[in-house]
Design a protein around this motif. Structure first.
Motif, PDB file in Angstrom:
ATOM      1  N   GLY A   1       1.912 -11.321   9.417  1.00 18.26           N
ATOM      2  CA  GLY A   1       1.094 -11.502   8.215  1.00 18.26           C
ATOM      3  C   GLY A   1       2.097 -12.140   6.982  1.00 18.26           C
ATOM      4  N   GLN A   2       1.712 -12.562   5.853  1.00 14.45           N
ATOM      5  CA  GLN A   2       2.390 -13.164   4.870  1.00 14.45           C
ATOM      6  C   GLN A   2       2.898 -11.865   3.835  1.00 14.45           C
ATOM      7  OE1 GLN A   2       3.098 -16.194   4.358  1.00 14.45           O
ATOM      8  NE2 GLN A   2       2.631 -16.630   6.558  1.00 14.45           N
ATOM      9  N   SER A   3       1.975 -10.789   3.784  1.00  8.04           N
ATOM     10  CA  SER A   3       2.356  -9.621   2.801  1.00  8.04           C
ATOM     11  C   SER A   3       1.703  -8.555   3.313  1.00  8.04           C
ATOM     12  CB  SER A   3       1.808 -10.135   1.300  1.00  8.04           C
ATOM     13  OG  SER A   3       0.295 -10.315   1.258  1.00  8.04           O
ATOM     14  N   ALA A   4       2.090  -7.631   2.731  1.00 10.12           N
ATOM     15  CA  ALA A   4       1.605  -6.084   3.176  1.00 10.12           C
ATOM     16  C   ALA A   4       0.805  -5.552   1.916  1.00 10.12           C
ATOM     17  CB  ALA A   4       2.698  -5.181   3.489  1.00 10.12           C
ATOM     18  N   ILE A   5      -0.078  -4.979   2.008  1.00 10.37           N
ATOM     19  CA  ILE A   5      -0.804  -3.976   1.203  1.00 10.37           C
ATOM     20  C   ILE A   5      -0.545  -2.685   1.264  1.00 10.37           C
ATOM     21  CG2 ILE A   5      -2.942  -3.571   0.212  1.00 10.37           C
ATOM     22  CD1 ILE A   5      -2.730  -6.512  -0.029  1.00 10.37           C
ATOM     23  N   LEU A   6       0.161  -1.999   0.223  1.00  5.06           N
ATOM     24  CA  LEU A   6       0.564  -0.631   0.344  1.00  5.06           C
ATOM     25  C   LEU A   6      -0.186   0.132  -0.596  1.00  5.06           C
ATOM     26  CD1 LEU A   6       4.358  -1.483   0.241  1.00  5.06           C
ATOM     27  CD2 LEU A   6       3.107  -1.251   2.148  1.00  5.06           C
ATOM     28  N   ARG A   7      -0.232   1.494  -0.397  1.00  5.31           N
ATOM     29  CA  ARG A   7      -0.951   2.387  -1.227  1.00  5.31           C
ATOM     30  C   ARG A   7       0.304   3.350  -1.493  1.00  5.31           C
ATOM     31  NH1 ARG A   7      -6.633   3.887  -0.151  1.00  5.31           N
ATOM     32  NH2 ARG A   7      -6.801   2.049  -1.215  1.00  5.31           N
ATOM     33  N   GLY A   8       0.548   3.756  -2.817  1.00  3.29           N
ATOM     34  CA  GLY A   8       1.325   4.572  -3.125  1.00  3.29           C
ATOM     35  C   GLY A   8       0.709   5.978  -3.581  1.00  3.29           C
ATOM     36  N   LEU A   9       1.131   7.227  -3.749  1.00  4.72           N
ATOM     37  CA  LEU A   9       0.455   8.283  -4.136  1.00  4.72           C
ATOM     38  C   LEU A   9       1.555   8.948  -4.800  1.00  4.72           C
ATOM     39  CD1 LEU A   9      -1.593  10.341  -4.417  1.00  4.72           C
ATOM     40  CD2 LEU A   9      -0.811  11.476  -2.117  1.00  4.72           C
ATOM     41  N   ASP A  10       1.514   9.445  -6.140  1.00  5.72           N
ATOM     42  CA  ASP A  10       2.347  10.318  -6.853  1.00  5.72           C
ATOM     43  C   ASP A  10       1.701  11.848  -6.519  1.00  5.72           C
ATOM     44  OD1 ASP A  10       3.541  12.047  -8.661  1.00  5.72           O
ATOM     45  OD2 ASP A  10       3.670  10.420 -10.182  1.00  5.72           O
ATOM     46  N   LYS A  11       2.346  12.625  -5.886  1.00  2.00           N
ATOM     47  CA  LYS A  11       1.775  14.030  -5.530  1.00  2.00           C
ATOM     48  C   LYS A  11       1.782  14.804  -6.790  1.00  2.00           C
ATOM     49  CE  LYS A  11       4.444  13.653  -1.242  1.00  2.00           C
ATOM     50  NZ  LYS A  11       5.117  14.212  -0.211  1.00  2.00           N
ATOM     51  N   VAL A  12       2.491  14.637  -7.633  1.00  2.37           N
ATOM     52  CA  VAL A  12       2.521  15.636  -8.863  1.00  2.37           C
ATOM     53  C   VAL A  12       1.305  15.215  -9.514  1.00  2.37           C
ATOM     54  CG1 VAL A  12       3.652  16.156 -11.002  1.00  2.37           C
ATOM     55  CG2 VAL A  12       5.007  15.602  -8.942  1.00  2.37           C
ATOM     56  N   ASN A  13       0.756  14.060  -9.900  1.00  3.90           N
ATOM     57  CA  ASN A  13      -0.267  14.023 -10.849  1.00  3.90           C
ATOM     58  C   ASN A  13      -1.421  13.424  -9.860  1.00  3.90           C
ATOM     59  OD1 ASN A  13       0.019  11.127 -10.584  1.00  3.90           O
ATOM     60  ND2 ASN A  13       1.077  10.902 -12.561  1.00  3.90           N
ATOM     61  N   GLY A  14      -1.403  13.149  -8.608  1.00  4.39           N
ATOM     62  CA  GLY A  14      -2.330  12.645  -7.983  1.00  4.39           C
ATOM     63  C   GLY A  14      -2.902  11.273  -8.235  1.00  4.39           C
ATOM     64  N   GLN A  15      -2.193  10.440  -8.936  1.00  3.30           N
ATOM     65  CA  GLN A  15      -2.258   8.861  -9.118  1.00  3.30           C
ATOM     66  C   GLN A  15      -1.850   8.184  -7.910  1.00  3.30           C
ATOM     67  OE1 GLN A  15       0.186   7.373 -12.365  1.00  3.30           O
ATOM     68  NE2 GLN A  15      -1.180   5.697 -12.732  1.00  3.30           N
ATOM     69  N   THR A  16      -2.784   7.295  -7.450  1.00  2.00           N
ATOM     70  CA  THR A  16      -2.572   6.196  -6.776  1.00  2.00           C
ATOM     71  C   THR A  16      -2.351   4.683  -6.958  1.00  2.00           C
ATOM     72  OG1 THR A  16      -4.885   5.887  -6.203  1.00  2.00           O
ATOM     73  CG2 THR A  16      -3.962   7.564  -4.926  1.00  2.00           C
ATOM     74  N   GLN A  17      -1.704   3.932  -6.285  1.00  2.00           N
ATOM     75  CA  GLN A  17      -1.374   2.712  -6.720  1.00  2.00           C
ATOM     76  C   GLN A  17      -1.449   1.702  -5.529  1.00  2.00           C
ATOM     77  OE1 GLN A  17       2.037   2.192  -8.834  1.00  2.00           O
ATOM     78  NE2 GLN A  17       1.908  -0.147  -8.984  1.00  2.00           N
ATOM     79  N   ASP A  18      -2.403   0.777  -5.468  1.00  2.00           N
ATOM     80  CA  ASP A  18      -2.167  -0.400  -4.328  1.00  2.00           C
ATOM     81  C   ASP A  18      -1.337  -1.453  -4.905  1.00  2.00           C
ATOM     82  OD1 ASP A  18      -3.846   1.498  -3.283  1.00  2.00           O
ATOM     83  OD2 ASP A  18      -5.560   0.057  -2.923  1.00  2.00           O
ATOM     84  N   LEU A  19      -0.698  -1.981  -3.874  1.00  2.00           N
ATOM     85  CA  LEU A  19       0.244  -3.200  -4.307  1.00  2.00           C
ATOM     86  C   LEU A  19       0.457  -4.107  -3.047  1.00  2.00           C
ATOM     87  CD1 LEU A  19       2.086  -4.093  -6.722  1.00  2.00           C
ATOM     88  CD2 LEU A  19       3.916  -2.875  -5.636  1.00  2.00           C
ATOM     89  N   GLU A  20       0.351  -5.415  -3.368  1.00  2.00           N
ATOM     90  CA  GLU A  20       0.608  -6.481  -2.360  1.00  2.00           C
ATOM     91  C   GLU A  20       2.219  -6.751  -2.404  1.00  2.00           C
ATOM     92  OE1 GLU A  20      -1.094 -10.771  -0.756  1.00  2.00           O
ATOM     93  OE2 GLU A  20      -2.140  -9.511  -2.297  1.00  2.00           O
ATOM     94  N   VAL A  21       2.901  -6.710  -1.341  1.00  2.00           N
ATOM     95  CA  VAL A  21       4.233  -7.224  -1.404  1.00  2.00           C
ATOM     96  C   VAL A  21       4.396  -8.074  -0.248  1.00  2.00           C
ATOM     97  CG1 VAL A  21       6.686  -6.403  -1.261  1.00  2.00           C
ATOM     98  CG2 VAL A  21       4.893  -4.613  -2.024  1.00  2.00           C
ATOM     99  N   PRO A  22       4.761  -9.479  -0.497  1.00  2.00           N
ATOM    100  CA  PRO A  22       5.307 -10.450   0.208  1.00  2.00           C
ATOM    101  C   PRO A  22       6.403  -9.988   1.356  1.00  2.00           C
ATOM    102  CG  PRO A  22       5.067 -11.238  -1.816  1.00  2.00           C
ATOM    103  CD  PRO A  22       5.052  -9.762  -1.842  1.00  2.00           C
ATOM    104  N   VAL A  23       6.195 -10.314   2.606  1.00  2.00           N
ATOM    105  CA  VAL A  23       7.129 -10.170   3.556  1.00  2.00           C
ATOM    106  C   VAL A  23       8.496 -10.630   3.111  1.00  2.00           C
ATOM    107  CG1 VAL A  23       7.999 -10.705   6.147  1.00  2.00           C
ATOM    108  CG2 VAL A  23       5.560 -10.132   5.384  1.00  2.00           C
ATOM    109  N   GLY A  24       9.340 -10.020   3.226  1.00  2.00           N
ATOM    110  CA  GLY A  24      10.754 -10.435   2.602  1.00  2.00           C
ATOM    111  C   GLY A  24      11.163  -9.980   1.292  1.00  2.00           C
ATOM    112  N   SER A  25      10.256  -9.311   0.718  1.00  2.00           N
ATOM    113  CA  SER A  25      10.232  -9.215  -0.869  1.00  2.00           C
ATOM    114  C   SER A  25      10.156  -7.439  -1.001  1.00  2.00           C
ATOM    115  CB  SER A  25       9.112  -9.812  -1.460  1.00  2.00           C
ATOM    116  OG  SER A  25       9.319 -11.128  -1.693  1.00  2.00           O
ATOM    117  N   SER A  26      10.555  -6.972  -2.318  1.00  2.00           N
ATOM    118  CA  SER A  26      10.356  -5.691  -2.610  1.00  2.00           C
ATOM    119  C   SER A  26       9.675  -5.539  -3.870  1.00  2.00           C
ATOM    120  CB  SER A  26      11.931  -5.213  -2.596  1.00  2.00           C
ATOM    121  OG  SER A  26      12.903  -5.723  -3.541  1.00  2.00           O
TER     122      SER A  26
END
Length: 123
Positions: A29-54
């Protein structure tokens, strides 16, 4: 060390088995869709990150080295090679493959944050 090698081997076999069940080869694929979770406040965030990037997700930096999905099923089970580290001192919290359908198989071990692979994108 043996347990670590056994876990890595099981992860690789799991990814290959999942791909075999879907009947085909993997496409990068060209990029990955990632989901992050902050366990302290329950907030989530989705982010698209291209392969080879950060990118920074909450309080960690995620490098996406590779993202693959079944050739005959682009919406199928993705797996990505990620490195997750502390932005301040570079401590590595995770370095390896994550499978979208089985995030607990090889999960990020962090006291506050969780990261999952959701899917890969082809364009």
């Amino acid at each position: 060390m043996r347990r670590l090698l056994a876990c890595v081997a099981a992860l690789a076999l799991g990814a290959n088995a999942a791909l075999s069940q879907q009947g085909g080869d993997a496409v990068q694929g060209q990029s990955a869709i990632l989901r992050g979770l902050d366990k302290v406040n329950g907030q989530t965030q989705d982010l698209e990150v291209p392969v080879g990037s950060s990118a920074e997700i909450f309080g960690v930096i995620v490098n996406v080295m590779d993202c693959r999905y079944p050739a005959d099923n682009p919406t199928g089970d993705a797996f990505a090679y990620l490195t997750v580290r502390d932005p301040n001192d570079g401590t590595v919290f995770f370095d390896g493959w994550m499978i979208a359908s089985s995030p607990a198989l090889n999960a990020l071990d962090h006291s506050r944050y969780d990261i999952w692979v959701m899917r890969c994108t082809s364009a």
